[in-house]
Scaffold this motif. Structure first.
Motif, PDB file in Angstrom:
ATOM      1  N   MET A 128       2.313 -25.094  29.386  1.00 26.37           N
ATOM      2  CA  MET A 128       2.611 -23.753  29.879  1.00 26.37           C
ATOM      3  C   MET A 128       3.776 -23.807  30.859  1.00 26.37           C
ATOM      4  SD  MET A 128       0.100 -21.057  31.872  1.00 26.37           S
ATOM      5  CE  MET A 128      -1.019 -20.898  30.498  1.00 26.37           C
ATOM      6  N   PHE A 129       4.708 -22.849  30.754  1.00 28.57           N
ATOM      7  CA  PHE A 129       5.847 -22.743  31.661  1.00 28.57           C
ATOM      8  C   PHE A 129       6.686 -24.011  31.686  1.00 28.57           C
ATOM      9  CE2 PHE A 129       2.443 -20.110  33.828  1.00 28.57           C
ATOM     10  CZ  PHE A 129       2.908 -18.899  33.354  1.00 28.57           C
ATOM     11  N   ASN A 130       6.879 -24.625  30.514  1.00 30.70           N
ATOM     12  CA  ASN A 130       7.604 -25.892  30.453  1.00 30.70           C
ATOM     13  C   ASN A 130       9.007 -25.789  31.020  1.00 30.70           C
ATOM     14  OD1 ASN A 130       5.491 -27.277  29.308  1.00 30.70           O
ATOM     15  ND2 ASN A 130       6.178 -26.969  27.211  1.00 30.70           N
ATOM     16  N   GLU A 131       9.689 -24.639  30.787  1.00 37.53           N
ATOM     17  CA  GLU A 131      11.057 -24.520  31.272  1.00 37.53           C
ATOM     18  C   GLU A 131      11.124 -24.531  32.801  1.00 37.53           C
ATOM     19  OE1 GLU A 131      10.096 -20.279  29.667  1.00 37.53           O
ATOM     20  OE2 GLU A 131       9.359 -22.317  29.396  1.00 37.53           O
ATOM     21  N   TYR A 132      10.000 -24.183  33.458  1.00 44.91           N
ATOM     22  CA  TYR A 132       9.959 -24.176  34.918  1.00 44.91           C
ATOM     23  C   TYR A 132       9.569 -25.543  35.492  1.00 44.91           C
ATOM     24  CZ  TYR A 132      10.328 -19.133  34.480  1.00 44.91           C
ATOM     25  OH  TYR A 132      10.774 -17.858  34.176  1.00 44.91           O
ATOM     26  N   LEU A 133       9.515 -26.536  34.613  1.00 43.34           N
ATOM     27  CA  LEU A 133       9.239 -27.908  35.027  1.00 43.34           C
ATOM     28  C   LEU A 133      10.371 -28.855  34.648  1.00 43.34           C
ATOM     29  CD1 LEU A 133       5.478 -28.063  33.982  1.00 43.34           C
ATOM     30  CD2 LEU A 133       6.341 -28.167  36.327  1.00 43.34           C
ATOM     31  N   GLU A 134      11.443 -28.305  34.071  1.00 43.00           N
ATOM     32  CA  GLU A 134      12.554 -29.139  33.618  1.00 43.00           C
ATOM     33  C   GLU A 134      13.322 -29.746  34.785  1.00 43.00           C
ATOM     34  OE1 GLU A 134      15.126 -26.757  31.255  1.00 43.00           O
ATOM     35  OE2 GLU A 134      13.869 -26.860  29.464  1.00 43.00           O
ATOM     36  N   LYS A 135      13.842 -30.940  34.577  1.00 46.14           N
ATOM     37  CA  LYS A 135      14.810 -31.487  35.523  1.00 46.14           C
ATOM     38  C   LYS A 135      16.207 -31.251  34.959  1.00 46.14           C
ATOM     39  CE  LYS A 135      14.193 -36.255  33.819  1.00 46.14           C
ATOM     40  NZ  LYS A 135      12.910 -36.115  33.118  1.00 46.14           N
ATOM     41  N   SER A 136      17.177 -31.092  35.846  1.00 52.75           N
ATOM     42  CA  SER A 136      18.527 -30.746  35.422  1.00 52.75           C
ATOM     43  C   SER A 136      19.530 -31.308  36.411  1.00 52.75           C
ATOM     44  CB  SER A 136      18.676 -29.218  35.327  1.00 52.75           C
ATOM     45  OG  SER A 136      18.584 -28.634  36.618  1.00 52.75           O
ATOM     46  N   GLU A 137      20.777 -30.999  36.172  1.00 51.55           N
ATOM     47  CA  GLU A 137      21.857 -31.465  37.047  1.00 51.55           C
ATOM     48  C   GLU A 137      21.628 -31.027  38.487  1.00 51.55           C
ATOM     49  OE1 GLU A 137      26.721 -30.819  37.532  1.00 51.55           O
ATOM     50  OE2 GLU A 137      25.606 -29.853  35.883  1.00 51.55           O
ATOM     51  N   TYR A 138      21.113 -29.826  38.687  1.00 49.57           N
ATOM     52  CA  TYR A 138      20.938 -29.284  40.035  1.00 49.57           C
ATOM     53  C   TYR A 138      19.513 -29.465  40.548  1.00 49.57           C
ATOM     54  CZ  TYR A 138      25.311 -27.172  38.579  1.00 49.57           C
ATOM     55  OH  TYR A 138      26.597 -26.990  38.108  1.00 49.57           O
ATOM     56  N   VAL A 139      18.547 -29.361  39.663  1.00 54.79           N
ATOM     57  CA  VAL A 139      17.143 -29.580  40.023  1.00 54.79           C
ATOM     58  C   VAL A 139      16.791 -31.003  39.562  1.00 54.79           C
ATOM     59  CG1 VAL A 139      14.812 -28.618  39.873  1.00 54.79           C
ATOM     60  CG2 VAL A 139      16.788 -27.115  39.618  1.00 54.79           C
ATOM     61  N   ASN A 140      17.408 -31.978  40.196  1.00 58.89           N
ATOM     62  CA  ASN A 140      17.338 -33.375  39.725  1.00 58.89           C
ATOM     63  C   ASN A 140      16.226 -34.146  40.430  1.00 58.89           C
ATOM     64  OD1 ASN A 140      18.866 -33.173  42.102  1.00 58.89           O
ATOM     65  ND2 ASN A 140      20.064 -35.006  41.658  1.00 58.89           N
ATOM     66  N   TYR A 141      14.997 -33.811  40.063  1.00 61.24           N
ATOM     67  CA  TYR A 141      13.864 -34.471  40.723  1.00 61.24           C
ATOM     68  C   TYR A 141      13.610 -35.878  40.204  1.00 61.24           C
ATOM     69  CZ  TYR A 141      10.936 -32.810  36.750  1.00 61.24           C
ATOM     70  OH  TYR A 141      10.399 -32.531  35.509  1.00 61.24           O
ATOM     71  N   ASP A 142      14.450 -36.344  39.278  1.00 62.94           N
ATOM     72  CA  ASP A 142      14.378 -37.753  38.882  1.00 62.94           C
ATOM     73  C   ASP A 142      15.134 -38.649  39.854  1.00 62.94           C
ATOM     74  OD1 ASP A 142      16.749 -36.529  38.087  1.00 62.94           O
ATOM     75  OD2 ASP A 142      16.970 -37.745  36.277  1.00 62.94           O
ATOM     76  N   ASP A 143      15.841 -38.050  40.812  1.00 63.23           N
ATOM     77  CA  ASP A 143      16.518 -38.827  41.847  1.00 63.23           C
ATOM     78  C   ASP A 143      15.464 -39.561  42.684  1.00 63.23           C
ATOM     79  OD1 ASP A 143      19.026 -39.226  43.741  1.00 63.23           O
ATOM     80  OD2 ASP A 143      17.356 -38.590  45.020  1.00 63.23           O
ATOM     81  N   PRO A 144      15.659 -40.860  42.954  1.00 58.47           N
ATOM     82  CA  PRO A 144      14.643 -41.639  43.677  1.00 58.47           C
ATOM     83  C   PRO A 144      14.248 -41.044  45.020  1.00 58.47           C
ATOM     84  CG  PRO A 144      16.297 -43.095  42.731  1.00 58.47           C
ATOM     85  CD  PRO A 144      16.801 -41.696  42.527  1.00 58.47           C
ATOM     86  N   ASN A 145      15.203 -40.535  45.776  1.00 58.69           N
ATOM     87  CA  ASN A 145      14.879 -39.988  47.093  1.00 58.69           C
ATOM     88  C   ASN A 145      14.096 -38.678  46.992  1.00 58.69           C
ATOM     89  OD1 ASN A 145      16.070 -42.067  48.629  1.00 58.69           O
ATOM     90  ND2 ASN A 145      18.099 -41.159  48.344  1.00 58.69           N
ATOM     91  N   VAL A 146      14.423 -37.878  45.986  1.00 56.05           N
ATOM     92  CA  VAL A 146      13.677 -36.635  45.782  1.00 56.05           C
ATOM     93  C   VAL A 146      12.241 -36.969  45.381  1.00 56.05           C
ATOM     94  CG1 VAL A 146      13.502 -34.516  44.414  1.00 56.05           C
ATOM     95  CG2 VAL A 146      15.753 -35.316  45.184  1.00 56.05           C
ATOM     96  N   LYS A 147      12.090 -37.928  44.475  1.00 57.03           N
ATOM     97  CA  LYS A 147      10.754 -38.338  44.051  1.00 57.03           C
ATOM     98  C   LYS A 147       9.957 -38.903  45.232  1.00 57.03           C
ATOM     99  CE  LYS A 147      10.366 -40.600  40.165  1.00 57.03           C
ATOM    100  NZ  LYS A 147      10.626 -41.610  39.096  1.00 57.03           N
ATOM    101  N   LYS A 148      10.625 -39.689  46.058  1.00 55.79           N
ATOM    102  CA  LYS A 148       9.955 -40.274  47.220  1.00 55.79           C
ATOM    103  C   LYS A 148       9.468 -39.193  48.171  1.00 55.79           C
ATOM    104  CE  LYS A 148      10.749 -43.462  51.096  1.00 55.79           C
ATOM    105  NZ  LYS A 148      11.743 -44.362  51.743  1.00 55.79           N
ATOM    106  N   GLN A 149      10.310 -38.191  48.435  1.00 57.37           N
ATOM    107  CA  GLN A 149       9.920 -37.112  49.340  1.00 57.37           C
ATOM    108  C   GLN A 149       8.784 -36.287  48.732  1.00 57.37           C
ATOM    109  OE1 GLN A 149      10.993 -36.539  52.572  1.00 57.37           O
ATOM    110  NE2 GLN A 149       9.246 -35.142  52.508  1.00 57.37           N
TER     111      GLN A 149
END
Length: 346
Positions: free
Chosen positions: A1-22
């Motif tokens: 459900m709501f898969n598009e609101y869970l996507e990672k992208s150039e700007y919403v880059n939650y695969d970045d290690p520091n973002v994931k850590k936070q």
């Protein structure tokens, strides 16, 4: 459900290690999902300073930029809040307001960004404004009445009450083309959004787009998790059909992002008195991203395909309709048929 609101992208880059850590830190500090949402909101609101409030010239755009530098305007802070929430599996999007720069319409207008968040426990979306508080601005976490940074108070101001799964491309372009946040804030703030739709008939050059749209559509209509992995057979056969099948696919695009797709598949069967050409078609793969639904996108794509089908000599178009889509298809002229029977291999 709501898969598009869970996507990672150039700007919403939650695969970045520091973002994931936070995101992991915030999860550990929270007792449940609601407290996680609130703690994430408070972190971005209070720990990431608004560039104008602290007079910081550094330009931040993506979630990782904003977290690393600790500053950003509302557009970039919204990217970070969405990324931190999505990293913990919480659907989040973007909403906008058009506000006066000063106290009167004569001062001009700008676009303000905030976030949408899906609260699964209540089965509802709420909006949170992580702009950052100061004297005269007091945005708070609320599951009930919204407590945003800015009320709509002047002529020409607009609260769009929208819910996009990705940030406005025009705003991101302004950020990425700037080298001084304060100069941009003073002179180059746009006063309108750039979301728009263009339609194109897909070609072989669009194979990757057609495949990704098809697979995303199947996840949505089958209520599959965004991380679901298709079998190699499913991917191989879907690709083979797009490459070799007799079909036309229409794509709806907002900039370079696909927000909708639809496919007409053509078949040639033994002619009958009712259908002397033997040319028939089946409409399928009709999909529009949730934030673009009920805005005429699906109707436009289907109309383009139906018109082409008639021009190709087709005398009957069939489709498999979901209950949600029936009203659209009735408006396009489709009727329920009592003539068809189906045998499905068990």
């Amino acid at each position: 459900m709501f898969n598009e609101y869970l996507e990672k992208s150039e700007y919403v880059n939650y695969d970045d290690p520091n973002v994931k850590k936070q995101a992991d830190i915030l999860k550990v500090q929270s007792s449940d999902k609601l407290s996680l949402i609130e703690n994430t909101f408070l972190f971005v609101r209070d720990e990431i300073k608004h560039s104008w409030d602290v007079q910081d010239t550094r330009v931040t755009v993506s979630a990782s930029d904003t977290l690393r530098e600790g500053v950003g305007i509302c557009w970039s802070k919204a990217n970070l809040l969405a990324a931190l929430l999505r990293a913990n599996g919480i659907p989040s999007g973007f909403s906008y307001q058009r506000l006066t720069l000063g106290d009167t319409p004569e001062s001009g207008y700008c676009i303000h960004a905030l976030n949408t968040v899906y609260i699964s426990e209540l089965d509802k979306w709420i909006r949170l404004d992580a702009r950052g508080n100061k004297e005269g601005i007091n945005a708070e976490f609320s599951l009930g009445e919204e407590k945003l940074a800015f009320p709509i108070k002047s002529e020409g101001e607009v609260d769009y009450h929208d819910n996009h799964s990705y940030p406005d491309k025009g705003l991101m372009t302004v950020l990425t083309s700037s080298d001084d946040m304060l100069d941009m804030y003073l002179h180059y703030l746009p006063d309108k959004l750039s979301y728009s739709v263009e339609y194109k008939v897909a070609t072989r050059d669009d194979m990757d787009i057609m495949m990704s749209s098809r697979l995303e559509m199947l996840k949505v209509v089958n209520d599959l998790d965004h991380s679901y992995e298709y079998s190699e057979e499913m991917i191989r056969n879907s690709l083979k059909y797009f490459e070799e099948g007799n079909h036309t696919t229409v794509l709806a695009l907002d900039g370079d992002r696909v927000i909708g797709c639809a496919t007409m598949c053509y078949v040639f069967i033994m002619p009958t008195f009712s259908h002397p050409t033997g040319k028939r078609a089946h409409l399928m793969n009709v999909y529009t991203m949730k934030e673009w639904q009920r805005r005429g996108v699906a109707k436009k794509m289907c109309s383009m395909l139906i018109e082409e089908a008639w021009e190709r000599g087709v005398t009957e178009i069939s489709l498999d309709a979901t209950e949600e889509g029936r009203q659209l298809y009735y408006k396009l002229g489709f009727t329920d048929s009592a003539e068809c029977m189906v045998l499905v291999k068990s």
